[in-house]
Design a protein around this motif. Structure first.
Motif, PDB file in Angstrom:
ATOM      1  N   LYS A 158       0.854  -1.187   0.000  1.00 18.37           N
ATOM      2  CA  LYS A 158       0.000   0.000   0.000  1.00 18.37           C
ATOM      3  C   LYS A 158       0.890   1.237   0.000  1.00 18.37           C
ATOM      4  O   LYS A 158       1.860   1.307   0.756  1.00 18.37           O
ATOM      5  CB  LYS A 158      -0.920   0.021   1.219  1.00 18.37           C
ATOM      6  CG  LYS A 158      -2.031  -1.016   1.171  1.00 18.37           C
ATOM      7  CD  LYS A 158      -2.975  -0.848   2.352  1.00 18.37           C
ATOM      8  CE  LYS A 158      -4.138  -1.831   2.261  1.00 18.37           C
ATOM      9  NZ  LYS A 158      -5.094  -1.663   3.386  1.00 18.37           N
ATOM     10  N   ASP A 208      -1.777  10.984 -10.330  1.00 16.81           N
ATOM     11  CA  ASP A 208      -2.417  10.219 -11.407  1.00 16.81           C
ATOM     12  C   ASP A 208      -1.394   9.842 -12.476  1.00 16.81           C
ATOM     13  O   ASP A 208      -1.435   8.739 -13.037  1.00 16.81           O
ATOM     14  CB  ASP A 208      -3.558  11.027 -12.034  1.00 16.81           C
ATOM     15  CG  ASP A 208      -4.741  11.187 -11.082  1.00 16.81           C
ATOM     16  OD1 ASP A 208      -4.836  10.380 -10.133  1.00 16.81           O
ATOM     17  OD2 ASP A 208      -5.550  12.103 -11.294  1.00 16.81           O
ATOM     18  N   LEU A 215       0.570   6.892 -11.209  1.00 16.26           N
ATOM     19  CA  LEU A 215      -0.252   5.679 -11.199  1.00 16.26           C
ATOM     20  C   LEU A 215      -0.423   5.101 -12.594  1.00 16.26           C
ATOM     21  O   LEU A 215      -0.483   3.875 -12.766  1.00 16.26           O
ATOM     22  CB  LEU A 215      -1.628   5.990 -10.591  1.00 16.26           C
ATOM     23  CG  LEU A 215      -1.671   6.079  -9.065  1.00 16.26           C
ATOM     24  CD1 LEU A 215      -3.031   6.576  -8.601  1.00 16.26           C
ATOM     25  CD2 LEU A 215      -1.352   4.733  -8.439  1.00 16.26           C
ATOM     26  N   VAL A 262      -3.808  -3.717  -9.474  1.00 17.27           N
ATOM     27  CA  VAL A 262      -3.602  -2.400  -8.868  1.00 17.27           C
ATOM     28  C   VAL A 262      -4.969  -1.805  -8.560  1.00 17.27           C
ATOM     29  O   VAL A 262      -5.834  -1.744  -9.441  1.00 17.27           O
ATOM     30  CB  VAL A 262      -2.818  -1.445  -9.794  1.00 17.27           C
ATOM     31  CG1 VAL A 262      -2.600  -0.098  -9.105  1.00 17.27           C
ATOM     32  CG2 VAL A 262      -1.484  -2.057 -10.205  1.00 17.27           C
ATOM     33  N   GLU A 263      -5.181  -1.381  -7.330  1.00 19.77           N
ATOM     34  CA  GLU A 263      -6.450  -0.782  -6.918  1.00 19.77           C
ATOM     35  C   GLU A 263      -6.179   0.525  -6.182  1.00 19.77           C
ATOM     36  O   GLU A 263      -5.276   0.596  -5.342  1.00 19.77           O
ATOM     37  CB  GLU A 263      -7.222  -1.721  -5.979  1.00 19.77           C
ATOM     38  CG  GLU A 263      -7.646  -3.038  -6.599  1.00 19.77           C
ATOM     39  CD  GLU A 263      -8.358  -3.940  -5.611  1.00 19.77           C
ATOM     40  OE1 GLU A 263      -9.022  -4.880  -6.063  1.00 19.77           O
ATOM     41  OE2 GLU A 263      -8.231  -3.707  -4.378  1.00 19.77           O
ATOM     42  N   THR A 264      -6.969   1.552  -6.481  1.00 16.26           N
ATOM     43  CA  THR A 264      -6.830   2.835  -5.793  1.00 16.26           C
ATOM     44  C   THR A 264      -8.174   3.265  -5.223  1.00 16.26           C
ATOM     45  O   THR A 264      -9.199   3.222  -5.920  1.00 16.26           O
ATOM     46  CB  THR A 264      -6.297   3.921  -6.746  1.00 16.26           C
ATOM     47  OG1 THR A 264      -5.004   3.531  -7.225  1.00 16.26           O
ATOM     48  CG2 THR A 264      -6.181   5.263  -6.031  1.00 16.26           C
ATOM     49  N   LYS A 291      -5.430   9.307  -0.852  1.00 17.04           N
ATOM     50  CA  LYS A 291      -5.589   8.355  -1.945  1.00 17.04           C
ATOM     51  C   LYS A 291      -4.655   7.175  -1.670  1.00 17.04           C
ATOM     52  O   LYS A 291      -3.438   7.346  -1.583  1.00 17.04           O
ATOM     53  CB  LYS A 291      -5.241   9.026  -3.281  1.00 17.04           C
ATOM     54  CG  LYS A 291      -5.447   8.141  -4.485  1.00 17.04           C
ATOM     55  CD  LYS A 291      -5.433   8.931  -5.790  1.00 17.04           C
ATOM     56  CE  LYS A 291      -4.160   9.692  -6.011  1.00 17.04           C
ATOM     57  NZ  LYS A 291      -4.108  10.313  -7.355  1.00 17.04           N
ATOM     58  N   THR A 312      -3.290   3.460  -2.743  1.00 22.32           N
ATOM     59  CA  THR A 312      -3.144   2.500  -3.832  1.00 22.32           C
ATOM     60  C   THR A 312      -2.615   1.187  -3.296  1.00 22.32           C
ATOM     61  O   THR A 312      -1.591   1.156  -2.591  1.00 22.32           O
ATOM     62  CB  THR A 312      -2.193   3.042  -4.911  1.00 22.32           C
ATOM     63  OG1 THR A 312      -2.731   4.244  -5.458  1.00 22.32           O
ATOM     64  CG2 THR A 312      -2.004   2.028  -6.025  1.00 22.32           C
ATOM     65  N   SER A 313      -3.309   0.103  -3.608  1.00 17.46           N
ATOM     66  CA  SER A 313      -2.869  -1.245  -3.238  1.00 17.46           C
ATOM     67  C   SER A 313      -2.306  -1.928  -4.485  1.00 17.46           C
ATOM     68  O   SER A 313      -2.982  -2.010  -5.513  1.00 17.46           O
ATOM     69  CB  SER A 313      -4.026  -2.069  -2.678  1.00 17.46           C
ATOM     70  OG  SER A 313      -4.513  -1.497  -1.474  1.00 17.46           O
TER      71      SER A 313
END
Length: 264
Positions: A42, A48, A51, A81-83, A90, A92-93
């Motif tokens: 994480k 952005d 990412l 990838v998850e945000t 914010k 992000t995993s």
């Protein structure tokens, strides 16, 4: 070891992300089976633009330790990838599989017949090539000879594990490479673990499936992984143990530890 000077570095998309600059957490598992391990990282408040450069199938490496003693803890390929937003943050995993091909655990082969008197080592090498896993170490307890030949069909990594088992040997993936070896093989570096060298809490004894050992927790040690040798020194037990599985936990202010299951 004093629990300060923590270092965590994530390297992906030709860029290094340091815990000095970004809030990060990571859980990195390791074990002695042939299924891929999935780590989760994480990281907070990436732009952005950044990412957009962190994509599935990209190579990711993670180093960890303490200033002056840092080593590679994870090398694999991004599977997801998850945000999400958590208030104004914010988060992000990034999920990372410990292999080159994230689908290798599902890869199948058509029926293939190996000739009479084929050795297990030859079959293992052929199977590893199919799933593109580089062999870091192969030391079989016995290089079993299939006098009547061997017919392979199905999921490749499961076949490989069965052949290794015929040799009385474990097969596992670590940092993107295949290891086929006994957990108790001599020659690995020995880590002396006691309260004075990072042991946290008391060892928890277990006995199951014919194995005896201890569940242990220490301050983060990047060198400890599957098949590491622990010389445990505690009032409860003094002796040599062999690591079978565990997890590294890394964060800026929370856990910075290594948990392990070690067998006698």
């Amino acid at each position: 070891m004093v629990n300060f000077g923590r270092v965590t570095e994530m390297i992906v998309a030709n860029r290094k992300f340091s815990m000095d600059d970004f809030a990060m957490e990571a859980t990195i598992p390791f074990d002695n089976d042939s299924l891929p391990n999935e780590s989760e990282i994480k990281i907070w408040n990436l732009s952005d633009k950044t990412l957009n450069n962190i994509k599935c199938d990209a190579l990711l490496q993670m180093n960890g330790g303490y200033r002056g003693d840092v080593g590679l803890m994870l090398q694999g390929y991004i599977s997801k990838v998850e945000t999400q937003w958590d208030g104004v943050d914010k988060v992000t995993s990034i999920f990372v599989l410990d292999s080159e091909d994230k689908n290798y655990a599902k890869k199948e082969m058509n029926e293939t017949a190996f000739a009479k008197n084929t050795s297990a080592s030859y079959i293992i090498k052929q199977l590893a090539e199919i799933i593109k896993l580089p062999i870091a170490q192969m030391e079989l307890n016995v290089d079993y000879q299939y006098k009547e030949g061997y017919t392979a069909k199905g999921i490749v990594i499961e076949i490989l594990a069965k052949v290794a088992k015929d040799c009385g040997t474990s097969a596992f993936i670590n940092k993107g490479k295949l290891y086929v070896r006994s957990l108790r093989r001599a020659g690995d570096k020995v880590f002396r673990l006691s309260k004075g060298t990072g042991l946290i809490g008391k060892p928890e004894r277990f006995e199951e499936g014919g194995f005896k050992g201890y569940n242990l927790k220490s301050q983060l040690q990047h060198r400890i992984t599957t098949a590491s040798v622990i010389e445990l020194v505690t009032p409860q037990f003094e002796g040599r143990l062999h690591v079978r599985s565990g997890k590294h936990h890394m964060s800026r202010t929370g856990d910075f530890t290594t948990e392990m299951e070690a067998i006698m």
